[in-house]
Design an enzyme around this catalytic site. Structure first.
Site, short mmCIF file in Angstrom:
data_model
loop_
_atom_site.label_atom_id
_atom_site.label_comp_id
_atom_site.label_asym_id
_atom_site.label_seq_id
_atom_site.Cartn_x
_atom_site.Cartn_y
_atom_site.Cartn_z
N LEU A 37 0.82 -1.22 0.00
CA LEU A 37 0.00 0.00 0.00
C LEU A 37 0.86 1.27 0.00
O LEU A 37 0.39 2.33 0.42
CB LEU A 37 -0.99 0.00 1.18
CG LEU A 37 -1.91 -1.23 1.26
CD1 LEU A 37 -2.86 -1.10 2.46
CD2 LEU A 37 -2.74 -1.41 -0.01
N ALA A 76 3.85 -5.60 -8.72
CA ALA A 76 4.35 -4.65 -7.70
C ALA A 76 5.65 -4.03 -8.18
O ALA A 76 6.56 -4.73 -8.65
CB ALA A 76 4.57 -5.38 -6.38
N TYR A 143 15.02 2.68 -14.16
CA TYR A 143 13.74 1.95 -14.20
C TYR A 143 13.73 0.95 -15.36
O TYR A 143 13.39 -0.22 -15.18
CB TYR A 143 12.60 2.96 -14.36
CG TYR A 143 11.24 2.36 -14.64
CD1 TYR A 143 10.54 1.66 -13.66
CD2 TYR A 143 10.64 2.49 -15.90
CE1 TYR A 143 9.29 1.11 -13.93
CE2 TYR A 143 9.39 1.95 -16.17
CZ TYR A 143 8.72 1.26 -15.17
OH TYR A 143 7.48 0.71 -15.43
N ARG A 269 10.34 18.50 -22.28
CA ARG A 269 11.11 17.89 -21.18
C ARG A 269 12.29 17.13 -21.76
O ARG A 269 12.18 16.50 -22.81
CB ARG A 269 10.21 16.96 -20.37
CG ARG A 269 9.28 17.75 -19.48
CD ARG A 269 8.60 16.88 -18.49
NE ARG A 269 7.68 15.94 -19.11
CZ ARG A 269 6.63 15.42 -18.48
NH1 ARG A 269 6.39 15.71 -17.23
NH2 ARG A 269 5.83 14.57 -19.10
N1 LIG Z 1 0.83 2.34 -15.96
C1 LIG Z 1 1.55 2.11 -17.06
O1 LIG Z 1 1.32 2.73 -18.12
C2 LIG Z 1 2.65 1.08 -17.05
C3 LIG Z 1 3.44 0.95 -18.20
C4 LIG Z 1 4.46 0.00 -18.21
C5 LIG Z 1 4.65 -0.84 -17.11
N2 LIG Z 1 3.88 -0.67 -16.00
C6 LIG Z 1 4.11 -1.57 -14.87
O2 LIG Z 1 2.88 -2.12 -14.43
C7 LIG Z 1 2.91 -2.36 -13.02
C8 LIG Z 1 1.71 -1.72 -12.35
O3 LIG Z 1 1.78 -0.32 -12.57
P1 LIG Z 1 0.63 0.70 -12.12
O4 LIG Z 1 0.58 1.77 -13.16
O5 LIG Z 1 -0.58 -0.05 -11.76
O6 LIG Z 1 1.33 1.36 -10.83
P2 LIG Z 1 0.80 1.52 -9.33
O7 LIG Z 1 1.78 2.40 -8.63
O8 LIG Z 1 -0.64 1.95 -9.34
O9 LIG Z 1 0.89 0.04 -8.76
C9 LIG Z 1 2.06 -0.50 -8.18
C10 LIG Z 1 1.63 -1.19 -6.90
O10 LIG Z 1 2.77 -1.86 -6.33
C11 LIG Z 1 2.69 -1.67 -4.92
N3 LIG Z 1 4.04 -1.83 -4.36
C12 LIG Z 1 5.11 -1.01 -4.49
N4 LIG Z 1 6.16 -1.50 -3.82
C13 LIG Z 1 5.75 -2.67 -3.25
C14 LIG Z 1 6.39 -3.63 -2.42
N5 LIG Z 1 7.66 -3.51 -2.03
N6 LIG Z 1 5.66 -4.71 -2.02
C15 LIG Z 1 4.36 -4.85 -2.38
N7 LIG Z 1 3.71 -3.96 -3.16
C16 LIG Z 1 4.40 -2.88 -3.59
C17 LIG Z 1 2.13 -0.27 -4.74
O11 LIG Z 1 1.59 -0.04 -3.44
C18 LIG Z 1 1.08 -0.24 -5.84
O12 LIG Z 1 -0.18 -0.69 -5.37
C19 LIG Z 1 4.26 -1.84 -12.54
O13 LIG Z 1 5.16 -2.92 -12.46
C20 LIG Z 1 4.68 -0.87 -13.64
O14 LIG Z 1 6.08 -0.74 -13.71
C21 LIG Z 1 2.87 0.27 -15.94
#
Ligand SMILES: NC(=O)c1ccc[n+]([C@@H]2O[C@H](COP(=O)([O-])OP(=O)(O)OC[C@H]3O[C@@H](n4cnc5c(N)ncnc54)[C@H](O)[C@@H]3O)[C@@H](O)[C@H]2O)c1
Length: 311
Positions: A37, A76, A143, A269
């Site tokens: 969370l 996560a 990243y 940017r």
């Molecule tokens: N949103 C995008 O466009 C996008 C694009 C490419 C990749 N991703 C990948 O998809 C995944 C989900 O992304 P999102 O946009 O839903 O982000 P988000 O930040 O909403 O979700 C990430 C979740 O991981 C949890 N988290 C973080 N560290 C943690 C830990 N140590 N232990 C347990 N939980 C942990 C956070 O509390 C959060 O709920 C990520 O891996 C992100 O890198 C997202």
């Protein structure tokens, strides 16, 4: 093919994409969410038929108490390029060591399938479009490097320990529950929330830079198929296969919200990618997956969800 009657673990399941995946799978499966969370919230999964385990993927005590799972969706992470530039070590712990710990858990507990949330960031700025899985990776931030290293670890575990691991390279995902409020929020939730508040969105540069936006409901269907269809792919792009400029996007959001506000332009940017467009032919051929949402329809649904939250 749908996943049914499986025990499914979603790490990061209280975040934006994870909660949409949990919602989608929880009707016909037993879904467990492991989330600390730190970025996600309980609100995101409220009312869903899921079990939440509050804790970190880095916590051995928690992992050792987790039961066996049929499928693990490992989402996560500390997402976001800028965070990884500001905090390379802390983000590597979660984004790389965290993946390794989840793989080790999967090995110990004999989990069947491991699906990893990777990113199109691993491609860097390739120039040639569309971007296919065979486009050479060129990570330009910690990243992206952390995601690429995780993909390699998943491949190692697949080859050495027989885990069925696959990495999904997400392009720009958008939809309900995406956070519009952080400094580095993605462009769609930010523009929608500004328009709904009657404020002008800001476009960095001339706005002719393009992105490939995929709606989260299409994405979670793709993730399900990656775990349920027999295939031998290690890496699969999940995008829309459509390229949209930020100017066009701002126009669509202005029209669909009815806000009628002209965006402001600010200085470009540094390090921004000029174009992004996914080649999704592997997902189409191997999984039979194709996005069903047009950008307009996805934006409309997202606006409705944001309005419900604003009330
Ligand atoms: N949103 C995008 O466009 C996008 C694009 C490419 C990749 N991703 C990948 O998809 C995944 C989900 O992304 P999102 O946009 O839903 O982000 P988000 O930040 O909403 O979700 C990430 C979740 O991981 C949890 N988290 C973080 N560290 C943690 C830990 N140590 N232990 C347990 N939980 C942990 C956070 O509390 C959060 O709920 C990520 O891996 C992100 O890198 C997202």
């Amino acid at each position: 093919m749908a996943l049914t009657n499986r025990r499914i673990l979603i790490t990061g399941g209280a975040g934006f994409i994870g909660s949409n995946l949990a919602e989608y799978l929880s009707d016909s499966n037993e879904v467990f969410v492991l989330d600390d969370l730190s970025l996600g919230s309980r609100d995101n999964i409220e009312g869903m038929n899921v079990r939440i385990i509050e804790g970190s993927i880095l916590d051995d005590a928690i992992l050792s108490q987790l039961d066996e799972m049929d499928v693990i969706f490992h989402l996560a992470a500390i997402p976001g390029v800028q965070d990884s530039i500001d905090h390379p070590v802390r983000t590597a712990e979660v984004n790389m060591l965290g993946t390794l710990k989840m793989l080790e858990y999967a090995r110990e507990k004999d989990a069947g399938t491991f699906v990893f949330a990777s990113s199109c960031a691993v491609y860097g700025d390739p120039g040639e479009m569309p971007i296919s899985e065979s486009t050479p990776p060129n990570p330009l931030s910690p990243y992206a490097t952390q995601k690429l290293a995780s993909e390699h670890l998943i491949r190692n575990y697949s080859e050495l320990y027989g885990i069925k691991g696959v990495s999904a390279r997400f392009f720009n995902v958008y939809g309900p529950r995406q956070n519009p409020y952080s400094e580095y929020s993605a462009v769609i939730p930010k523009f929608i929330s500004l328009c709904l508040e009657g404020r002008r969105p800001v476009i960095f540069g001339n706005g002719e830079q393009t992105r490939d936006f995929v709606y989260v409901k299409d994405l979670v269907r793709g993730l399900e198929l990656m775990a349920s269809v027999e295939h031998k792919e290690n890496i699969i792009n999940l995008g829309s296969g459509r390229e949209i400029s930020i100017n066009e996007l701002a126009g669509t959001i202005a029209k669909e919200t009815g806000c009628g506000l002209e965006p402001e332009h600010a200085e470009a940017r540094k390090g921004e990618v000029e174009r992004s467009l996914a080649d999704i032919s592997i997902a189409k051929r191997v999984l039979g997956w194709e996005p069903e949402y047009s950008l307009e329809k996805g934006i409309r649904e997202t606006i409705e969800a944001f309005k419900r939250k604003h009330i």
